[in-house]
Design a protein around this motif. Sequence first.
Motif, PDB file in Angstrom:
ATOM      1  N   VAL A   1     -15.796   7.114  28.105  1.00 35.25           N
ATOM      2  CA  VAL A   1     -15.016   6.934  29.251  1.00 35.25           C
ATOM      3  C   VAL A   1     -14.404   5.849  29.020  1.00 35.25           C
ATOM      4  CG1 VAL A   1     -14.868   6.738  31.625  1.00 35.25           C
ATOM      5  CG2 VAL A   1     -16.434   8.177  30.659  1.00 35.25           C
ATOM      6  N   PHE A   2     -12.861   5.723  29.140  1.00 41.69           N
ATOM      7  CA  PHE A   2     -12.166   4.783  29.032  1.00 41.69           C
ATOM      8  C   PHE A   2     -11.584   4.092  30.349  1.00 41.69           C
ATOM      9  CE2 PHE A   2      -8.030   2.137  28.357  1.00 41.69           C
ATOM     10  CZ  PHE A   2      -8.511   1.413  27.489  1.00 41.69           C
ATOM     11  N   TYR A   3     -11.831   2.915  30.749  1.00 48.21           N
ATOM     12  CA  TYR A   3     -11.273   2.420  32.081  1.00 48.21           C
ATOM     13  C   TYR A   3     -10.099   1.336  31.854  1.00 48.21           C
ATOM     14  CZ  TYR A   3     -15.249   4.699  34.228  1.00 48.21           C
ATOM     15  OH  TYR A   3     -16.095   5.519  34.822  1.00 48.21           O
TER      16      TYR A   3
ATOM     17  N   TYR B   1     -18.530  -1.347  26.456  1.00 50.35           N
ATOM     18  CA  TYR B   1     -17.762  -2.213  25.580  1.00 50.35           C
ATOM     19  C   TYR B   1     -16.745  -2.873  26.657  1.00 50.35           C
ATOM     20  CZ  TYR B   1     -19.921   0.409  21.734  1.00 50.35           C
ATOM     21  OH  TYR B   1     -20.460   0.720  21.169  1.00 50.35           O
ATOM     22  N   TYR B   2     -16.673  -4.104  26.710  1.00 52.25           N
ATOM     23  CA  TYR B   2     -15.443  -4.890  27.309  1.00 52.25           C
ATOM     24  C   TYR B   2     -14.742  -5.447  26.373  1.00 52.25           C
ATOM     25  CZ  TYR B   2     -17.934  -4.383  31.852  1.00 52.25           C
ATOM     26  OH  TYR B   2     -18.486  -4.061  32.805  1.00 52.25           O
ATOM     27  N   LEU B   3     -13.796  -4.519  25.894  1.00 54.70           N
ATOM     28  CA  LEU B   3     -12.950  -4.908  24.742  1.00 54.70           C
ATOM     29  C   LEU B   3     -11.897  -5.888  24.555  1.00 54.70           C
ATOM     30  CD1 LEU B   3     -11.713  -0.992  24.138  1.00 54.70           C
ATOM     31  CD2 LEU B   3     -13.743  -2.295  23.012  1.00 54.70           C
TER      32      LEU B   3
ATOM     33  N   VAL C   1      -9.245   4.530  22.437  1.00 51.60           N
ATOM     34  CA  VAL C   1     -10.418   4.677  21.685  1.00 51.60           C
ATOM     35  C   VAL C   1     -10.241   5.778  21.128  1.00 51.60           C
ATOM     36  CG1 VAL C   1     -13.019   4.969  21.833  1.00 51.60           C
ATOM     37  CG2 VAL C   1     -11.581   3.211  23.450  1.00 51.60           C
ATOM     38  N   LYS C   2     -10.458   5.980  19.728  1.00 47.71           N
ATOM     39  CA  LYS C   2     -10.315   6.977  18.899  1.00 47.71           C
ATOM     40  C   LYS C   2     -11.545   7.369  18.251  1.00 47.71           C
ATOM     41  CE  LYS C   2      -7.357   9.039  15.341  1.00 47.71           C
ATOM     42  NZ  LYS C   2      -6.291   9.221  14.508  1.00 47.71           N
TER      43      LYS C   2
ATOM     44  N   GLY D   1     -20.095   6.510  25.112  1.00 42.33           N
ATOM     45  CA  GLY D   1     -19.871   5.010  25.382  1.00 42.33           C
ATOM     46  C   GLY D   1     -18.897   4.838  26.532  1.00 42.33           C
ATOM     47  N   ILE D   2     -18.971   3.676  27.223  1.00 40.14           N
ATOM     48  CA  ILE D   2     -17.975   3.133  28.169  1.00 40.14           C
ATOM     49  C   ILE D   2     -17.181   2.040  27.761  1.00 40.14           C
ATOM     50  CG2 ILE D   2     -17.771   2.422  30.617  1.00 40.14           C
ATOM     51  CD1 ILE D   2     -20.650   3.610  31.174  1.00 40.14           C
TER      52      ILE D   2
END
Length: 155
Positions: free
Chosen positions: A141-143, A108-110, A117-118, A123-124
């Motif tokens: 993972v959150f970047y 996901y490119y949000l 992200v809750k 997912g990435i």
Amino acid sequence: MEVSTNMLVVLILMTALVATGLCDCYGEGGGIHHIDNCKGTFYAGSGGIYYFKKGPKKFVAGSGGSYYGDAGGDEFTAGQSGYYDFSSAKGKHRKGKGVVKGGSGGIYYLPRGYGTVKGASGGIYYGDAGGKGMVDSTGGVFYARSRKEESDNVE
């Protein structure tokens, strides 16, 4: 023919429900789709390639497919899998304060403004700095995008 008040109320309620349903859009299992007129919530399907222009502000990811463009700026729910590139989409969130309802997989490119992200189990996620990253999640993972990327694309 005489119309009772109760019948009139029922008719008005049915019309309102139908009109609300017409605002939402649904993905399919395959194919290439260009979506430029969905004003409600878009519910992704299990596959296909989707391009959004002036897309829906609310997006619910599905179980596969590739999605690009302007969607999910105000509300975003991640899904089971798929590739989602909405990094150029803008909505009501700023400085990483938006919260994504996490999913179980996918990349996901949000949209701009999402930094948390809750409830994810996988997912990435690529989002904005300023949020909390992964919260109440068992996986994923959150970047954070760099501040330069954020300032270049946020109005």
